[in-house]
Design a protein around this motif. Sequence first.
Motif, PDB file in Angstrom:
ATOM      1  N   VAL A 273       0.786  -1.154   0.121  1.00  0.00           N
ATOM      2  CA  VAL A 273      -0.028  -0.256   0.001  1.00  0.00           C
ATOM      3  C   VAL A 273       0.901   1.271  -0.138  1.00  0.00           C
ATOM      4  N   VAL A 274       1.941   1.341   0.746  1.00  0.00           N
ATOM      5  CA  VAL A 274       2.770   2.251   0.969  1.00  0.00           C
ATOM      6  C   VAL A 274       3.593   2.677  -0.528  1.00  0.00           C
ATOM      7  N   THR A 275       3.974   1.782  -0.842  1.00  0.00           N
ATOM      8  CA  THR A 275       4.741   1.841  -2.117  1.00  0.00           C
ATOM      9  C   THR A 275       3.857   2.405  -3.357  1.00  0.00           C
ATOM     10  N   ASP A 276       2.630   1.777  -3.493  1.00  0.00           N
ATOM     11  CA  ASP A 276       1.580   2.310  -4.428  1.00  0.00           C
ATOM     12  C   ASP A 276       1.005   3.620  -4.134  1.00  0.00           C
ATOM     13  N   PHE A 277       0.700   3.946  -2.949  1.00  0.00           N
ATOM     14  CA  PHE A 277       0.119   5.448  -2.500  1.00  0.00           C
ATOM     15  C   PHE A 277       1.578   6.397  -3.059  1.00  0.00           C
ATOM     16  N   ASN A 278       2.672   6.175  -2.374  1.00  0.00           N
ATOM     17  CA  ASN A 278       3.622   7.109  -3.099  1.00  0.00           C
ATOM     18  C   ASN A 278       3.787   7.507  -4.395  1.00  0.00           C
ATOM     19  N   GLN A 279       3.842   6.364  -5.030  1.00  0.00           N
ATOM     20  CA  GLN A 279       4.080   6.637  -6.439  1.00  0.00           C
ATOM     21  C   GLN A 279       2.818   7.282  -6.948  1.00  0.00           C
ATOM     22  N   LYS A 280       1.421   6.712  -6.889  1.00  0.00           N
ATOM     23  CA  LYS A 280       0.233   7.364  -7.466  1.00  0.00           C
ATOM     24  C   LYS A 280       0.069   8.869  -6.983  1.00  0.00           C
ATOM     25  N   ARG A 281       0.462   9.108  -5.836  1.00  0.00           N
ATOM     26  CA  ARG A 281       0.123  10.289  -5.156  1.00  0.00           C
ATOM     27  C   ARG A 281       1.209  11.455  -5.595  1.00  0.00           C
ATOM     28  N   LEU A 282       2.350  10.936  -6.172  1.00  0.00           N
ATOM     29  CA  LEU A 282       3.294  11.869  -6.554  1.00  0.00           C
ATOM     30  C   LEU A 282       2.909  12.248  -8.207  1.00  0.00           C
ATOM     31  N   ASP A 283       2.460  11.205  -8.817  1.00  0.00           N
ATOM     32  CA  ASP A 283       1.894  11.359 -10.090  1.00  0.00           C
ATOM     33  C   ASP A 283       0.753  12.465 -10.316  1.00  0.00           C
ATOM     34  N   ILE A 284      -0.048  12.089  -9.009  1.00  0.00           N
ATOM     35  CA  ILE A 284      -1.297  13.242  -9.133  1.00  0.00           C
ATOM     36  C   ILE A 284      -0.778  14.760  -9.037  1.00  0.00           C
ATOM     37  N   ILE A 285       0.078  14.756  -8.017  1.00  0.00           N
ATOM     38  CA  ILE A 285       0.909  16.077  -7.693  1.00  0.00           C
ATOM     39  C   ILE A 285       1.431  16.722  -9.015  1.00  0.00           C
ATOM     40  N   LYS A 286       2.252  15.915  -9.632  1.00  0.00           N
ATOM     41  CA  LYS A 286       2.795  16.375 -10.727  1.00  0.00           C
ATOM     42  C   LYS A 286       1.883  16.797 -12.074  1.00  0.00           C
ATOM     43  N   GLU A 287       0.912  16.160 -12.094  1.00  0.00           N
ATOM     44  CA  GLU A 287      -0.294  16.335 -13.178  1.00  0.00           C
ATOM     45  C   GLU A 287      -0.945  17.766 -12.618  1.00  0.00           C
ATOM     46  N   ALA A 288      -1.371  17.758 -11.308  1.00  0.00           N
ATOM     47  CA  ALA A 288      -2.051  19.110 -10.688  1.00  0.00           C
ATOM     48  C   ALA A 288      -1.135  20.249 -10.800  1.00  0.00           C
ATOM     49  N   LYS A 289       0.245  20.176 -10.711  1.00  0.00           N
ATOM     50  CA  LYS A 289       1.035  21.286 -10.621  1.00  0.00           C
ATOM     51  C   LYS A 289       2.143  20.990 -11.469  1.00  0.00           C
ATOM     52  N   PRO A 290       2.459  20.958 -12.473  1.00  0.00           N
ATOM     53  CA  PRO A 290       3.406  20.606 -13.286  1.00  0.00           C
ATOM     54  C   PRO A 290       4.541  21.331 -13.056  1.00  0.00           C
TER      55      PRO A 290
END
Length: 338
Positions: A273-290
Amino acid sequence: MPLSLKQLKTTAAATLLTLAPISAFAEDWKFAIEEIPGSIMDAYAQEFKSRIEAATDGEVTVTVYPMGTLGTPTETVEQAADGVIHFTNVSIGNLGTIVPESQVFLLPYLLPSDPAAISNILSGSETIYGPLNEDFQKRGLEIMTMYSEGAQVWTTNREIRTPEDFANFKMRVMVSPILLETYKNMGASPTPLPFGEVFGALQLGAVDGQVNPIPTIEEMKFYEVTSHLIWAGEQELVTTVVAGSDWFATLSPERQALVRDTMADMTGFIDGVVTDFNQKRLDIIKEAKPDIGIVVLTEEERDAFRARSGDTAAAYLETAGDRGKALLDALEAELAAN
Protein backbone atom coordinates in the motif's frame (compact mmCIF):
# COMPACT_ATOMS: atom_id res chain seq x y z
CA MET A 1 -13.97 20.48 41.69
CA PRO A 2 -14.09 21.62 38.03
CA LEU A 3 -12.73 19.17 35.47
CA SER A 4 -9.46 19.92 33.68
CA LEU A 5 -9.40 20.42 29.90
CA LYS A 6 -7.83 16.96 29.44
CA GLN A 7 -10.54 15.37 31.61
CA LEU A 8 -13.28 17.18 29.69
CA LYS A 9 -11.88 15.98 26.36
CA THR A 10 -11.59 12.40 27.60
CA THR A 11 -15.13 12.52 28.98
CA ALA A 12 -16.45 13.93 25.70
CA ALA A 13 -14.69 11.22 23.71
CA ALA A 14 -16.04 8.52 26.01
CA THR A 15 -19.56 9.93 25.64
CA LEU A 16 -19.25 9.94 21.85
CA LEU A 17 -18.06 6.35 21.85
CA THR A 18 -20.90 5.15 24.06
CA LEU A 19 -23.34 6.56 21.51
CA ALA A 20 -21.76 4.55 18.66
CA PRO A 21 -24.02 1.75 17.36
CA ILE A 22 -22.80 -1.60 18.66
CA SER A 23 -24.39 -4.96 18.00
CA ALA A 24 -25.81 -6.61 21.13
CA PHE A 25 -23.87 -9.75 20.27
CA ALA A 26 -20.54 -8.23 19.23
CA GLU A 27 -17.53 -6.91 21.06
CA ASP A 28 -16.60 -3.62 19.42
CA TRP A 29 -12.94 -2.61 19.14
CA LYS A 30 -12.45 1.10 18.60
CA PHE A 31 -9.54 2.02 16.33
CA ALA A 32 -8.54 5.70 15.98
CA ILE A 33 -6.18 6.95 13.26
CA GLU A 34 -4.57 10.37 12.84
CA GLU A 35 -5.25 10.58 9.10
CA ILE A 36 -8.28 11.08 6.88
CA PRO A 37 -10.41 8.39 5.19
CA GLY A 38 -8.66 7.08 2.08
CA SER A 39 -5.19 7.49 3.64
CA ILE A 40 -2.52 4.87 4.32
CA MET A 41 -3.56 4.61 7.96
CA ASP A 42 -7.17 4.22 6.89
CA ALA A 43 -6.18 1.43 4.48
CA TYR A 44 -4.39 -0.29 7.37
CA ALA A 45 -7.27 0.09 9.81
CA GLN A 46 -9.89 -1.03 7.27
CA GLU A 47 -7.85 -4.12 6.37
CA PHE A 48 -7.43 -4.95 10.05
CA LYS A 49 -11.17 -4.51 10.53
CA SER A 50 -11.93 -6.82 7.60
CA ARG A 51 -9.55 -9.55 8.77
CA ILE A 52 -10.61 -9.46 12.43
CA GLU A 53 -14.32 -9.49 11.66
CA ALA A 54 -13.87 -12.37 9.23
CA ALA A 55 -11.70 -14.36 11.64
CA THR A 56 -14.22 -13.99 14.49
CA ASP A 57 -17.35 -14.50 12.36
CA GLY A 58 -18.57 -11.11 13.50
CA GLU A 59 -18.14 -11.76 17.21
CA VAL A 60 -15.73 -8.81 17.15
CA THR A 61 -16.42 -5.68 15.16
CA VAL A 62 -13.92 -2.87 14.58
CA THR A 63 -15.02 0.75 14.31
CA VAL A 64 -12.52 3.11 12.69
CA TYR A 65 -12.38 6.75 13.81
CA PRO A 66 -10.48 9.01 11.37
CA MET A 67 -8.53 12.21 11.99
CA GLY A 68 -10.02 14.57 14.52
CA THR A 69 -13.04 12.44 15.41
CA LEU A 70 -11.84 11.75 18.94
CA GLY A 71 -9.29 14.53 19.38
CA THR A 72 -5.64 15.05 18.55
CA PRO A 73 -3.27 12.11 18.01
CA THR A 74 -1.79 12.63 21.48
CA GLU A 75 -5.29 12.54 22.97
CA THR A 76 -6.14 9.28 21.23
CA VAL A 77 -2.96 7.73 22.65
CA GLU A 78 -4.04 8.88 26.11
CA GLN A 79 -7.51 7.43 25.48
CA ALA A 80 -5.95 4.09 24.56
CA ALA A 81 -3.88 4.11 27.74
CA ASP A 82 -7.03 4.91 29.73
CA GLY A 83 -9.05 2.15 28.05
CA VAL A 84 -11.50 4.56 26.38
CA ILE A 85 -10.51 3.19 22.96
CA HIS A 86 -8.66 0.02 22.05
CA PHE A 87 -6.19 0.85 19.24
CA THR A 88 -4.70 3.96 17.74
CA ASN A 89 -2.29 4.41 14.83
CA VAL A 90 -0.11 7.50 15.24
CA SER A 91 3.20 8.70 13.89
CA ILE A 92 6.16 8.45 16.25
CA GLY A 93 6.53 12.22 16.37
CA ASN A 94 3.23 12.49 18.20
CA LEU A 95 4.51 10.25 21.02
CA GLY A 96 7.30 12.56 22.09
CA THR A 97 5.60 13.83 25.23
CA ILE A 98 4.28 10.38 26.23
CA VAL A 99 7.08 7.92 25.44
CA PRO A 100 10.28 9.96 24.99
CA GLU A 101 12.31 6.79 24.31
CA SER A 102 10.32 6.24 21.10
CA GLN A 103 11.83 9.38 19.58
CA VAL A 104 14.92 7.40 18.60
CA PHE A 105 13.14 6.86 15.26
CA LEU A 106 13.20 10.59 14.61
CA LEU A 107 16.98 10.74 14.58
CA PRO A 108 18.06 11.85 11.10
CA TYR A 109 19.83 9.30 8.92
CA LEU A 110 19.37 6.49 11.48
CA LEU A 111 17.34 4.10 9.32
CA PRO A 112 18.59 2.56 6.06
CA SER A 113 17.37 3.87 2.72
CA ASP A 114 16.15 0.49 1.44
CA PRO A 115 12.37 0.05 2.04
CA ALA A 116 12.67 -3.72 2.59
CA ALA A 117 15.36 -3.23 5.24
CA ILE A 118 13.22 -0.58 6.95
CA SER A 119 10.22 -2.92 6.95
CA ASN A 120 12.25 -5.77 8.41
CA ILE A 121 13.56 -3.72 11.32
CA LEU A 122 10.20 -2.10 12.13
CA SER A 123 8.22 -5.34 12.00
CA GLY A 124 10.70 -7.71 13.62
CA SER A 125 13.19 -5.83 15.78
CA GLU A 126 13.98 -7.49 19.10
CA THR A 127 14.72 -4.02 20.48
CA ILE A 128 11.34 -2.59 19.47
CA TYR A 129 9.20 -5.48 20.68
CA GLY A 130 11.33 -6.10 23.77
CA PRO A 131 12.96 -3.21 25.64
CA LEU A 132 11.14 -0.37 23.83
CA ASN A 133 7.77 -2.05 24.39
CA GLU A 134 8.59 -2.16 28.09
CA ASP A 135 8.87 1.64 27.99
CA PHE A 136 5.45 1.82 26.33
CA GLN A 137 3.98 -0.53 28.93
CA LYS A 138 5.11 1.83 31.71
CA ARG A 139 2.77 4.39 30.12
CA GLY A 140 -0.15 1.95 29.82
CA LEU A 141 0.47 1.10 26.16
CA GLU A 142 1.38 -1.96 24.14
CA ILE A 143 3.19 -1.82 20.79
CA MET A 144 1.22 -3.88 18.29
CA THR A 145 3.26 -3.05 15.20
CA MET A 146 5.31 -0.37 13.47
CA TYR A 147 5.56 0.53 9.79
CA SER A 148 6.80 3.38 7.62
CA GLU A 149 4.60 5.47 5.36
CA GLY A 150 7.60 6.28 3.20
CA ALA A 151 10.35 8.84 2.96
CA GLN A 152 9.77 12.21 4.58
CA VAL A 153 9.65 14.97 1.96
CA TRP A 154 9.96 18.69 2.56
CA THR A 155 7.39 20.95 0.92
CA THR A 156 8.91 24.42 0.88
CA ASN A 157 8.37 27.88 -0.52
CA ARG A 158 11.91 27.95 -1.94
CA GLU A 159 14.66 25.55 -2.98
CA ILE A 160 16.64 24.12 -0.07
CA ARG A 161 19.96 22.40 -0.82
CA THR A 162 22.22 23.46 2.07
CA PRO A 163 21.79 24.21 5.78
CA GLU A 164 22.42 27.85 4.91
CA ASP A 165 19.31 27.82 2.69
CA PHE A 166 17.29 27.17 5.86
CA ALA A 167 18.17 30.60 7.31
CA ASN A 168 15.03 32.42 8.52
CA PHE A 169 12.94 29.44 7.38
CA LYS A 170 9.99 28.41 9.58
CA MET A 171 9.57 24.64 9.27
CA ARG A 172 6.39 23.12 10.70
CA VAL A 173 7.10 20.03 12.80
CA MET A 174 5.12 17.73 15.07
CA VAL A 175 5.23 18.42 18.80
CA SER A 176 8.43 16.52 19.53
CA PRO A 177 11.55 17.79 21.28
CA ILE A 178 13.70 15.72 18.92
CA LEU A 179 12.12 17.16 15.78
CA LEU A 180 12.53 20.65 17.19
CA GLU A 181 16.21 19.93 17.76
CA THR A 182 16.61 18.21 14.36
CA TYR A 183 15.47 21.18 12.32
CA LYS A 184 17.19 23.72 14.55
CA ASN A 185 20.46 21.88 13.96
CA MET A 186 19.76 21.75 10.22
CA GLY A 187 19.51 25.52 10.19
CA ALA A 188 15.74 26.10 10.18
CA SER A 189 13.39 27.62 12.74
CA PRO A 190 11.20 24.65 13.79
CA THR A 191 7.58 25.59 14.46
CA PRO A 192 5.26 23.03 16.11
CA LEU A 193 1.67 23.16 14.88
CA PRO A 194 -1.32 20.78 15.05
CA PHE A 195 -1.70 18.81 11.83
CA GLY A 196 -5.08 20.31 11.00
CA GLU A 197 -3.62 23.84 10.98
CA VAL A 198 -0.75 23.22 8.58
CA PHE A 199 -2.45 24.07 5.26
CA GLY A 200 -3.72 27.41 6.54
CA ALA A 201 -0.34 28.25 8.05
CA LEU A 202 1.42 27.53 4.75
CA GLN A 203 -1.18 29.50 2.82
CA LEU A 204 -0.86 32.54 5.08
CA GLY A 205 2.93 32.36 5.33
CA ALA A 206 2.93 31.62 9.06
CA VAL A 207 5.30 28.77 8.19
CA ASP A 208 7.53 28.35 5.13
CA GLY A 209 7.46 24.58 4.83
CA GLN A 210 6.50 21.27 6.38
CA VAL A 211 7.64 17.66 6.25
CA ASN A 212 5.54 14.57 5.49
CA PRO A 213 5.48 11.62 3.07
CA ILE A 214 4.13 12.21 -0.42
CA PRO A 215 0.69 10.60 0.22
CA THR A 216 0.03 12.99 3.09
CA ILE A 217 1.27 15.95 1.05
CA GLU A 218 -1.19 15.05 -1.72
CA GLU A 219 -4.14 14.24 0.56
CA MET A 220 -3.81 17.47 2.51
CA LYS A 221 -3.01 19.53 -0.62
CA PHE A 222 0.16 20.99 0.91
CA TYR A 223 1.70 21.15 -2.58
CA GLU A 224 -0.91 23.75 -3.55
CA VAL A 225 0.58 26.28 -1.14
CA THR A 226 4.29 25.50 -1.59
CA SER A 227 6.63 25.57 -4.56
CA HIS A 228 9.09 22.68 -4.05
CA LEU A 229 9.20 19.00 -3.08
CA ILE A 230 12.58 18.07 -1.61
CA TRP A 231 13.92 14.59 -0.84
CA ALA A 232 16.70 14.99 1.73
CA GLY A 233 16.77 11.33 2.80
CA GLU A 234 16.95 12.16 6.49
CA GLN A 235 13.88 10.37 7.84
CA GLU A 236 11.01 7.98 7.25
CA LEU A 237 7.55 8.63 8.64
CA VAL A 238 7.52 5.82 11.19
CA THR A 239 4.11 5.05 12.66
CA THR A 240 3.03 2.72 15.42
CA VAL A 241 -0.20 0.96 16.28
CA VAL A 242 -0.65 0.82 20.04
CA ALA A 243 -3.26 -0.71 22.33
CA GLY A 244 -4.00 -0.04 25.96
CA SER A 245 -1.97 -2.49 28.07
CA ASP A 246 -4.68 -3.03 30.67
CA TRP A 247 -7.33 -3.73 28.05
CA PHE A 248 -5.07 -5.97 26.00
CA ALA A 249 -4.25 -8.00 29.12
CA THR A 250 -7.96 -8.74 29.59
CA LEU A 251 -8.15 -10.51 26.22
CA SER A 252 -7.93 -14.26 26.12
CA PRO A 253 -4.61 -15.71 24.90
CA GLU A 254 -6.40 -16.67 21.69
CA ARG A 255 -7.63 -13.11 21.10
CA GLN A 256 -4.19 -11.67 21.85
CA ALA A 257 -2.62 -14.11 19.39
CA LEU A 258 -5.26 -13.20 16.80
CA VAL A 259 -4.38 -9.50 17.05
CA ARG A 260 -0.63 -10.05 16.91
CA ASP A 261 -0.79 -12.64 14.12
CA THR A 262 -3.15 -10.48 12.07
CA MET A 263 -0.87 -7.46 12.29
CA ALA A 264 2.23 -9.57 11.57
CA ASP A 265 0.53 -10.96 8.46
CA MET A 266 -0.38 -7.43 7.35
CA THR A 267 3.25 -6.31 7.01
CA GLY A 268 3.43 -7.28 3.34
CA PHE A 269 0.00 -5.74 2.74
CA ILE A 270 0.89 -2.33 4.17
CA ASP A 271 4.30 -2.28 2.47
CA GLY A 272 2.53 -2.69 -0.87
CA VAL A 273 0.00 0.00 0.00
CA VAL A 274 2.78 2.43 0.93
CA THR A 275 4.70 1.85 -2.32
CA ASP A 276 1.55 2.21 -4.39
CA PHE A 277 0.32 5.30 -2.54
CA ASN A 278 3.67 7.11 -2.79
CA GLN A 279 3.99 6.63 -6.54
CA LYS A 280 0.37 7.33 -7.44
CA ARG A 281 0.12 10.39 -5.23
CA LEU A 282 3.35 11.82 -6.65
CA ASP A 283 1.90 11.38 -10.14
CA ILE A 284 -1.24 13.24 -9.04
CA ILE A 285 0.83 16.13 -7.67
CA LYS A 286 2.89 16.40 -10.86
CA GLU A 287 -0.25 16.40 -12.99
CA ALA A 288 -2.02 18.96 -10.81
CA LYS A 289 1.01 21.25 -10.55
CA PRO A 290 3.43 20.60 -13.45
CA ASP A 291 5.70 23.48 -12.46
CA ILE A 292 6.36 22.27 -8.92
CA GLY A 293 10.08 22.04 -8.20
CA ILE A 294 11.34 18.45 -7.71
CA VAL A 295 14.64 18.31 -5.80
CA VAL A 296 16.52 15.15 -4.76
CA LEU A 297 19.59 16.03 -2.75
CA THR A 298 22.85 14.41 -3.80
CA GLU A 299 24.84 12.35 -1.29
CA GLU A 300 27.26 15.25 -0.95
CA GLU A 301 24.40 17.63 -0.17
CA ARG A 302 22.94 15.15 2.30
CA ASP A 303 26.31 14.84 4.00
CA ALA A 304 26.14 18.53 4.89
CA PHE A 305 22.89 17.93 6.77
CA ARG A 306 24.11 14.59 8.14
CA ALA A 307 27.12 16.34 9.64
CA ARG A 308 24.78 18.40 11.78
CA SER A 309 22.99 15.34 13.23
CA GLY A 310 25.37 14.74 16.13
CA ASP A 311 23.77 17.39 18.31
CA THR A 312 20.34 15.88 17.61
CA ALA A 313 21.47 12.51 18.91
CA ALA A 314 22.83 14.26 21.99
CA ALA A 315 19.45 15.92 22.52
CA TYR A 316 17.73 12.53 22.31
CA LEU A 317 20.10 11.09 24.90
CA GLU A 318 19.50 14.09 27.15
CA THR A 319 15.74 13.50 26.88
CA ALA A 320 15.75 9.71 27.14
CA GLY A 321 18.76 9.30 29.42
CA ASP A 322 20.68 6.06 29.91
CA ARG A 323 17.65 4.11 28.76
CA GLY A 324 17.66 5.99 25.47
CA LYS A 325 21.35 5.32 24.98
CA ALA A 326 20.81 1.59 25.54
CA LEU A 327 17.97 1.55 23.00
CA LEU A 328 19.94 3.54 20.43
CA ASP A 329 22.97 1.27 20.83
CA ALA A 330 20.80 -1.85 20.48
CA LEU A 331 19.05 -0.52 17.38
CA GLU A 332 22.30 0.51 15.73
CA ALA A 333 23.71 -2.97 16.42
CA GLU A 334 20.64 -4.58 14.83
CA LEU A 335 20.86 -2.29 11.80
CA ALA A 336 24.57 -3.01 11.36
CA ALA A 337 23.89 -6.75 11.45
CA ASN A 338 21.16 -6.62 8.78
